[in-house]
Design a protein around this motif. Structure first.
Motif, PDB file in Angstrom:
ATOM      1  N   ILE A 168      77.370  34.880  31.448  1.00 25.08           N
ATOM      2  CA  ILE A 168      76.927  35.840  32.451  1.00 25.08           C
ATOM      3  C   ILE A 168      75.911  36.728  31.757  1.00 25.08           C
ATOM      4  O   ILE A 168      76.093  37.107  30.594  1.00 25.08           O
ATOM      5  N   ARG A 169      74.827  37.042  32.451  1.00 27.15           N
ATOM      6  CA  ARG A 169      73.815  37.913  31.856  1.00 27.15           C
ATOM      7  C   ARG A 169      73.591  39.122  32.752  1.00 27.15           C
ATOM      8  O   ARG A 169      73.629  39.016  33.980  1.00 27.15           O
ATOM      9  N   LEU A 170      73.350  40.269  32.095  1.00 24.21           N
ATOM     10  CA  LEU A 170      73.061  41.507  32.809  1.00 24.21           C
ATOM     11  C   LEU A 170      71.602  41.882  32.595  1.00 24.21           C
ATOM     12  O   LEU A 170      71.083  41.792  31.479  1.00 24.21           O
ATOM     13  N   TRP A 171      70.979  42.309  33.675  1.00 24.96           N
ATOM     14  CA  TRP A 171      69.551  42.626  33.674  1.00 24.96           C
ATOM     15  C   TRP A 171      69.358  44.005  34.283  1.00 24.96           C
ATOM     16  O   TRP A 171      70.083  44.402  35.193  1.00 24.96           O
ATOM     17  N   LYS A 172      68.357  44.714  33.814  1.00 30.62           N
ATOM     18  CA  LYS A 172      68.013  45.997  34.390  1.00 30.62           C
ATOM     19  C   LYS A 172      66.609  45.901  34.977  1.00 30.62           C
ATOM     20  O   LYS A 172      65.651  45.594  34.279  1.00 30.62           O
ATOM     21  N   VAL A 173      66.525  46.167  36.278  1.00 32.15           N
ATOM     22  CA  VAL A 173      65.273  46.007  37.013  1.00 32.15           C
ATOM     23  C   VAL A 173      64.768  47.370  37.449  1.00 32.15           C
ATOM     24  O   VAL A 173      65.512  48.168  38.023  1.00 32.15           O
ATOM     25  N   ASP A 174      63.522  47.632  37.170  1.00 30.63           N
ATOM     26  CA  ASP A 174      62.878  48.860  37.613  1.00 30.63           C
ATOM     27  C   ASP A 174      62.793  48.841  39.138  1.00 30.63           C
ATOM     28  O   ASP A 174      62.320  47.878  39.730  1.00 30.63           O
ATOM     29  N   GLY A 175      63.270  49.899  39.788  1.00 28.13           N
ATOM     30  CA  GLY A 175      63.274  49.961  41.246  1.00 28.13           C
ATOM     31  C   GLY A 175      61.899  50.038  41.858  1.00 28.13           C
ATOM     32  O   GLY A 175      61.732  49.785  43.056  1.00 28.13           O
ATOM     33  N   GLU A 176      60.876  50.377  41.065  1.00 25.27           N
ATOM     34  CA  GLU A 176      59.521  50.465  41.584  1.00 25.27           C
ATOM     35  C   GLU A 176      58.757  49.175  41.286  1.00 25.27           C
ATOM     36  O   GLU A 176      58.950  48.555  40.254  1.00 25.27           O
ATOM     37  N   CYS A 177      57.902  48.813  42.218  1.00 23.20           N
ATOM     38  CA  CYS A 177      57.091  47.597  42.055  1.00 23.20           C
ATOM     39  C   CYS A 177      55.837  47.920  41.243  1.00 23.20           C
ATOM     40  O   CYS A 177      55.152  48.904  41.504  1.00 23.20           O
ATOM     41  N   HIS A 178      55.531  47.102  40.223  1.00 21.20           N
ATOM     42  CA  HIS A 178      54.359  47.321  39.385  1.00 21.20           C
ATOM     43  C   HIS A 178      53.443  46.098  39.462  1.00 21.20           C
ATOM     44  O   HIS A 178      53.800  45.014  39.018  1.00 21.20           O
TER      45      HIS A 178
END
Length: 422
Positions: A168-178
Motif C-alpha cells: 500500500i502506498r500513501l501519497w500527498k497531493v497538492d489541492g491546487e492545480c499547477h
C-alpha cells in the motif's frame, strides 16, 4: 356492476392528487384531477411538466418519479392498483420526486490500460472530464484499490493505493492545480506486510488510519501520519525538493492484523472508528471489532464476493456483490440477519462494485462485468437508470460530487455520468 365493468371503468380514469416535498416552483396545484389509468411513469411525468409549464412559460421539462404508499411506480397505474389491491373509489395520492437519472454523459477520459479503481470522494486528481492534474507513479504492478484520505481543514489530499505488488502506498497531493500538464508524484510512505496481492484499502473516519484486505486472507491496520527524519510532518514542498532523496520515502509495518477469512479479502470499508466490514471469496461478509480484533458478525452469502459497502438507513445496511448478477443487501440489526432484505438481479454478469450515496437512505449504485452501471432505489425492484456507455467490463464505480457517477473499466476509459438529482 360486475367485475368486467369495474375493470373497464378502471382502465378509463383514476382520480389522483399530486403531492410533493419539493420546494416552489416545483409544486403543482393540490386539486384532484382525473387521469387515464393506463399511464406509466413517463405519462405521469408529462402531466407534472404540463402543470408546471402552465404556471411558468419558461419551464423546461425534466423527468420525475412517482411514489404510491412509499413505493416507486414502475408499471401502469392500472397494473399497480390491481397488484396492490388499492381501491379506485377514493382519490389516489401520488407523490412526485425528481427522477434519479443522469442528465448528461461527459466525454470519457482515456487511460493507457484498464481503469481498475476509482474514489470519487474528493475531485483532486481529475479536475474535470479529460483533465488530469497528477499521476501517482511508483507501484510495480496493477493498482487494485484507491482511497482518498480527506482530512478536514487541510489543503493537501492524502491518497492511499493498494496493488498486486503486495504494498500500500500513501501519497500527498497538492489541492491546487499547477499548469496544464499532469505532474508526477512519488509516494511518501510504503506500507509492507501482506504476502500476496492487496485487493482493497479503506480509510478510517478520522483519517489517522487505514485498513487493507489481501489475497493472503488477512486484514491489516496501518497508521497514515508519518514523520520525516527531522521529526516533522512530510510536506508536499519538501518532497518535491528532495524528489530523488530516498530518505523522504519511508516504510512502515502494520499496527495489527485481523484474521478469520479463509480466502481472498476482496473488499474492506471502515465507516465507524470501532468497526470494519469486509467481504471475501470465502463467501462471507464480516464485521470486525477494531479494539478486540474479533469478528462480531459473520454472514454467509453462498457466493464469492467482490465488493462491499455500508450505508442506507442509519448507515447500517450492508450491500455486497460478487460471482453472480445479484446485488444483495442485509440489515444486521434484524434477527436472522443472514438472509438479505433486498436482492436486485438485473445485471447479467458478476458484480464488481457497489456504493451507497452518502446523502440518501435509499440510493446506491452497482457496476458489473456486463458493461453496465445501474442506479438503485430500495423502494422499487427495478433499476432507476442503466448506464451502458462502457465498451467492456466495468471494474469500478463511485459517486462523484454528489450528483454524478464515475466509473472505469476494461475499455481503458474513465466515464462520468452527471446531472443526477438527489
Amino acid at each position: 356492476m360486475d367485475i368486467d365493468d369495474s375493470n373497464e371503468e378502471l382502465s378509463r380514469r383514476v382520480q389522483v392528487r399530486f403531492i410533493t416535498k419539493l420546494e416552489a416552483p416545483l409544486k403543482v396545484p393540490s386539486a384532484s384531477i382525473a387521469v387515464p389509468a393506463d399511464l406509466t411513469r413517463l405519462g405521469l411525468s408529462t402531466i407534472i411538466n404540463s402543470l408546471l409549464k402552465s404556471k411558468n412559460s419558461d419551464w423546461e421539462a425534466e423527468p420525475f418519479d412517482f411514489l404510491i404508499d412509499g413505493e416507486l411506480v414502475r408499471m401502469s397505474l392500472e397494473q399497480f392498483l390491481l397488484a396492490k389491491g388499492i381501491s379506485v373509489e377514493k382519490i389516489l395520492e401520488i407523490e412526485y420526486i425528481k427522477a434519479v437519472v443522469p442528465r448528461k454523459e461527459e466525454e470519457p477520459s482515456p487511460h493507457d490500460d484498464w481503469v481498475s479503481a476509482v474514489d470519487g470522494s474528493f475531485p483532486g486528481i481529475w479536475k474535470a472530464p479529460g483533465l488530469c492534474t497528477y499521476i501517482l507513479d511508483g507501484h510495480s504492478d496493477v493498482i487494485t484499490s484507491v482511497s482518498v484520505i480527506n482530512k478536514k481543514g487541510e489543503e493537501n489530499i492524502d491518497v492511499a493505493t493498494a496493488s498486486k505488488d503486495r504494498t500500500i502506498r500513501l501519497w500527498k497531493v497538492d489541492g491546487e492545480c499547477h499548469g496544464n500538464h499532469p505532474g508526477k508524484i512519488r509516494a511518501f510512505k510504503i506500507l509492507q506486510g501482506h504476502n500476496a496481492s492487496v485487493q482493497s484499502v479503506a480509510a478510517e473516519t478520522s483519517c489517522n488510519m487505514i485498513c487493507s484486505g489481501s489475497w493472503d486472507s488477512s486484514i491489516k491496520l496501518w497508521r497514515t501520519n508519518v514523520m520525516d527524519m527531522d521529526g516533522e510532518q512530510v510536506s508536499v514542498k519538501k518532497r518535491r525538493v528532495n524528489i530523488k532523496d530516498e530518505e523522504t520515502q519511508t516504510e512502515e509495518e502494520a499496527v495489527s492484523t485481523l484474521l478469520g477469512h479463509t480466502q481472498c479479502v476482496s473488499s474492506v470499508v471502515w465507516p465507524q472508528y470501532e468497526t470494519i466490514y469486509s467481504s471475501s471469496w470465502d463467501h462471507s461478509v464480516r464485521r470486525w471489532d477494531v479494539e478486540t480484533g474479533k469478528d462480531s458478525l459473520n454472514i454467509f452469502s453462498g457466493k464469492v464476493l467482490n465488493c462491499i459497502d455500508v450505508g442506507g438507513e442509519a448507515s447500517a445496511l450492508i450491500a455486497a456483490g460478487g460471482s453472480d448478477p445479484v446485488l444483495r443487501i442485509w440489515d444486521p440489526r434484524k434477527p436472522g440477519s443472514s438472509a438479505p432484505i433486498f436482492q436486485f438481479s438485473f445485471h447479467t454478469s458478476w458484480i464488481s462494485s457497489c456504493k451507497w450515496h452518502d446523502k440518501s437512505w435509499f440510493h446506491l449504485l452497482s457496476a458489473s462485468y456486463d458493461g453496465k452501471v445501474m442506479l438503485w432505489d430500495l423502494r422499487t425492484a427495478w433499476p432507476l437508470s442503466v448506464m451502458d456507455s462502457h465498451e467492456d467490463k466495468v471494474l469500478c464505480a463511485d459517486w462523484w460530487r454528489g450528483d454524478s457517477v464515475i466509473s472505469g473499466g476494461a475499455d481503458s476509459k474513465l466515464r462520468i455520468s452527471s446531472g443526477i438529482s438527489m
